[in-house]
Scaffold this motif. Sequence first.
Motif, PDB file in Angstrom:
ATOM      1  N   THR A  58     -20.225  -3.914 -50.688  1.00 39.48           N
ATOM      2  CA  THR A  58     -21.230  -3.099 -50.007  1.00 39.48           C
ATOM      3  C   THR A  58     -22.255  -2.627 -51.030  1.00 39.48           C
ATOM      4  O   THR A  58     -21.905  -2.121 -52.097  1.00 39.48           O
ATOM      5  CB  THR A  58     -20.574  -1.898 -49.308  1.00 39.48           C
ATOM      6  OG1 THR A  58     -19.725  -2.389 -48.272  1.00 39.48           O
ATOM      7  CG2 THR A  58     -21.620  -0.973 -48.698  1.00 39.48           C
ATOM      8  N   TYR A  59     -23.525  -2.793 -50.681  1.00 35.78           N
ATOM      9  CA  TYR A  59     -24.651  -2.375 -51.516  1.00 35.78           C
ATOM     10  C   TYR A  59     -25.403  -1.276 -50.780  1.00 35.78           C
ATOM     11  O   TYR A  59     -25.715  -1.419 -49.588  1.00 35.78           O
ATOM     12  CB  TYR A  59     -25.574  -3.572 -51.771  1.00 35.78           C
ATOM     13  CG  TYR A  59     -26.852  -3.212 -52.480  1.00 35.78           C
ATOM     14  CD1 TYR A  59     -26.873  -3.025 -53.860  1.00 35.78           C
ATOM     15  CD2 TYR A  59     -28.037  -3.041 -51.779  1.00 35.78           C
ATOM     16  CE1 TYR A  59     -28.044  -2.692 -54.521  1.00 35.78           C
ATOM     17  CE2 TYR A  59     -29.214  -2.711 -52.433  1.00 35.78           C
ATOM     18  CZ  TYR A  59     -29.211  -2.533 -53.803  1.00 35.78           C
ATOM     19  OH  TYR A  59     -30.377  -2.194 -54.440  1.00 35.78           O
ATOM     20  N   GLU A  64     -27.470   8.350 -49.452  1.00 37.55           N
ATOM     21  CA  GLU A  64     -26.289   8.755 -50.223  1.00 37.55           C
ATOM     22  C   GLU A  64     -25.067   8.608 -49.338  1.00 37.55           C
ATOM     23  O   GLU A  64     -25.073   9.060 -48.187  1.00 37.55           O
ATOM     24  CB  GLU A  64     -26.430  10.209 -50.672  1.00 37.55           C
ATOM     25  CG  GLU A  64     -25.243  10.731 -51.443  1.00 37.55           C
ATOM     26  CD  GLU A  64     -25.416  12.181 -51.842  1.00 37.55           C
ATOM     27  OE1 GLU A  64     -24.613  13.020 -51.356  1.00 37.55           O
ATOM     28  OE2 GLU A  64     -26.342  12.472 -52.619  1.00 37.55           O
ATOM     29  N   PHE A  65     -24.020   7.996 -49.875  1.00 41.57           N
ATOM     30  CA  PHE A  65     -22.791   7.759 -49.138  1.00 41.57           C
ATOM     31  C   PHE A  65     -21.599   8.261 -49.932  1.00 41.57           C
ATOM     32  O   PHE A  65     -21.529   8.049 -51.148  1.00 41.57           O
ATOM     33  CB  PHE A  65     -22.607   6.259 -48.866  1.00 41.57           C
ATOM     34  CG  PHE A  65     -23.588   5.702 -47.885  1.00 41.57           C
ATOM     35  CD1 PHE A  65     -23.254   5.555 -46.549  1.00 41.57           C
ATOM     36  CD2 PHE A  65     -24.859   5.328 -48.295  1.00 41.57           C
ATOM     37  CE1 PHE A  65     -24.165   5.041 -45.639  1.00 41.57           C
ATOM     38  CE2 PHE A  65     -25.779   4.816 -47.397  1.00 41.57           C
ATOM     39  CZ  PHE A  65     -25.431   4.676 -46.066  1.00 41.57           C
ATOM     40  N   HIS A  66     -20.669   8.915 -49.254  1.00 45.11           N
ATOM     41  CA  HIS A  66     -19.414   9.342 -49.860  1.00 45.11           C
ATOM     42  C   HIS A  66     -18.370   8.318 -49.399  1.00 45.11           C
ATOM     43  O   HIS A  66     -17.893   8.370 -48.272  1.00 45.11           O
ATOM     44  CB  HIS A  66     -19.049  10.748 -49.409  1.00 45.11           C
ATOM     45  CG  HIS A  66     -20.064  11.765 -49.828  1.00 45.11           C
ATOM     46  ND1 HIS A  66     -19.767  13.099 -49.951  1.00 45.11           N
ATOM     47  CD2 HIS A  66     -21.375  11.655 -50.180  1.00 45.11           C
ATOM     48  CE1 HIS A  66     -20.850  13.765 -50.340  1.00 45.11           C
ATOM     49  NE2 HIS A  66     -21.827  12.892 -50.479  1.00 45.11           N
ATOM     50  N   PHE A  67     -18.074   7.381 -50.289  1.00 46.30           N
ATOM     51  CA  PHE A  67     -17.156   6.284 -49.997  1.00 46.30           C
ATOM     52  C   PHE A  67     -15.753   6.637 -50.444  1.00 46.30           C
ATOM     53  O   PHE A  67     -15.558   7.121 -51.561  1.00 46.30           O
ATOM     54  CB  PHE A  67     -17.570   5.019 -50.762  1.00 46.30           C
ATOM     55  CG  PHE A  67     -18.356   4.056 -49.945  1.00 46.30           C
ATOM     56  CD1 PHE A  67     -17.719   3.091 -49.179  1.00 46.30           C
ATOM     57  CD2 PHE A  67     -19.731   4.105 -49.945  1.00 46.30           C
ATOM     58  CE1 PHE A  67     -18.454   2.193 -48.433  1.00 46.30           C
ATOM     59  CE2 PHE A  67     -20.474   3.220 -49.209  1.00 46.30           C
ATOM     60  CZ  PHE A  67     -19.832   2.254 -48.440  1.00 46.30           C
ATOM     61  N   THR A  68     -14.786   6.348 -49.598  1.00 44.07           N
ATOM     62  CA  THR A  68     -13.384   6.471 -49.970  1.00 44.07           C
ATOM     63  C   THR A  68     -12.749   5.098 -49.839  1.00 44.07           C
ATOM     64  O   THR A  68     -12.836   4.460 -48.783  1.00 44.07           O
ATOM     65  CB  THR A  68     -12.649   7.482 -49.076  1.00 44.07           C
ATOM     66  OG1 THR A  68     -13.298   8.760 -49.197  1.00 44.07           O
ATOM     67  CG2 THR A  68     -11.192   7.631 -49.479  1.00 44.07           C
ATOM     68  N   ILE A  69     -12.132   4.636 -50.939  1.00 50.04           N
ATOM     69  CA  ILE A  69     -11.416   3.366 -50.953  1.00 50.04           C
ATOM     70  C   ILE A  69     -10.026   3.642 -51.516  1.00 50.04           C
ATOM     71  O   ILE A  69      -9.892   4.136 -52.646  1.00 50.04           O
ATOM     72  CB  ILE A  69     -12.133   2.308 -51.813  1.00 50.04           C
ATOM     73  CG1 ILE A  69     -13.571   2.098 -51.324  1.00 50.04           C
ATOM     74  CG2 ILE A  69     -11.350   0.992 -51.797  1.00 50.04           C
ATOM     75  CD1 ILE A  69     -14.413   1.225 -52.246  1.00 50.04           C
ATOM     76  N   CYS A  82     -20.024  -1.240 -54.137  1.00 54.79           N
ATOM     77  CA  CYS A  82     -18.579  -1.140 -54.287  1.00 54.79           C
ATOM     78  C   CYS A  82     -17.922  -2.420 -53.772  1.00 54.79           C
ATOM     79  O   CYS A  82     -18.474  -3.118 -52.919  1.00 54.79           O
ATOM     80  CB  CYS A  82     -18.019   0.083 -53.569  1.00 54.79           C
ATOM     81  SG  CYS A  82     -18.308   0.138 -51.796  1.00 54.79           S
ATOM     82  N   LEU A  83     -16.756  -2.701 -54.317  1.00 59.97           N
ATOM     83  CA  LEU A  83     -15.931  -3.821 -53.886  1.00 59.97           C
ATOM     84  C   LEU A  83     -14.748  -3.253 -53.125  1.00 59.97           C
ATOM     85  O   LEU A  83     -14.060  -2.364 -53.626  1.00 59.97           O
ATOM     86  CB  LEU A  83     -15.439  -4.614 -55.092  1.00 59.97           C
ATOM     87  CG  LEU A  83     -14.367  -5.666 -54.789  1.00 59.97           C
ATOM     88  CD1 LEU A  83     -14.961  -6.806 -53.970  1.00 59.97           C
ATOM     89  CD2 LEU A  83     -13.751  -6.187 -56.074  1.00 59.97           C
ATOM     90  N   ILE A  84     -14.515  -3.778 -51.933  1.00 56.00           N
ATOM     91  CA  ILE A  84     -13.390  -3.338 -51.117  1.00 56.00           C
ATOM     92  C   ILE A  84     -12.456  -4.533 -50.969  1.00 56.00           C
ATOM     93  O   ILE A  84     -12.784  -5.519 -50.296  1.00 56.00           O
ATOM     94  CB  ILE A  84     -13.868  -2.828 -49.746  1.00 56.00           C
ATOM     95  CG1 ILE A  84     -14.864  -1.673 -49.952  1.00 56.00           C
ATOM     96  CG2 ILE A  84     -12.682  -2.393 -48.896  1.00 56.00           C
ATOM     97  CD1 ILE A  84     -15.660  -1.305 -48.731  1.00 56.00           C
ATOM     98  N   PRO A  85     -11.296  -4.475 -51.630  1.00 51.65           N
ATOM     99  CA  PRO A  85     -10.359  -5.599 -51.551  1.00 51.65           C
ATOM    100  C   PRO A  85      -9.759  -5.733 -50.150  1.00 51.65           C
ATOM    101  O   PRO A  85      -9.764  -4.771 -49.366  1.00 51.65           O
ATOM    102  CB  PRO A  85      -9.265  -5.222 -52.558  1.00 51.65           C
ATOM    103  CG  PRO A  85      -9.823  -4.127 -53.387  1.00 51.65           C
ATOM    104  CD  PRO A  85     -10.833  -3.426 -52.528  1.00 51.65           C
TER     105      PRO A  85
END
Length: 114
Positions: A58-59, A64-69, A82-85
Amino acid sequence: MNQQSEMFLFGSTTEIEDLGNGLKRQMLGYNEELMAVKVWFAEGAQGYTHQHRHSQVTYVEKGEFHFTIDGETKVLKAGDSCLIPPHAEHGAICPTGGILLDIFSPPREDFLKE
């Protein structure tokens, strides 16, 4: 999946699907191996926590994004990615409103209309 998008897609004429809850999605191209999608988030919109078998990059194009992985949260801004496996629990909240470009391999069959 035995489908493929047109080779040339134009932003002004390619359908933008309203997903509800402040989210909109536009297909940017796909075949049996790869899919690119543009996603608009309204201010405060949330991409619910979920997982899938696909690898995802994801680009952040805007906002602004609050990403949780997998339980780790980071703030991403325009130009970040970010890379999300596969099978990783993930979700995002967009406090500012913004735009993401999501790339999936293999394609998300559930995004394609029958």
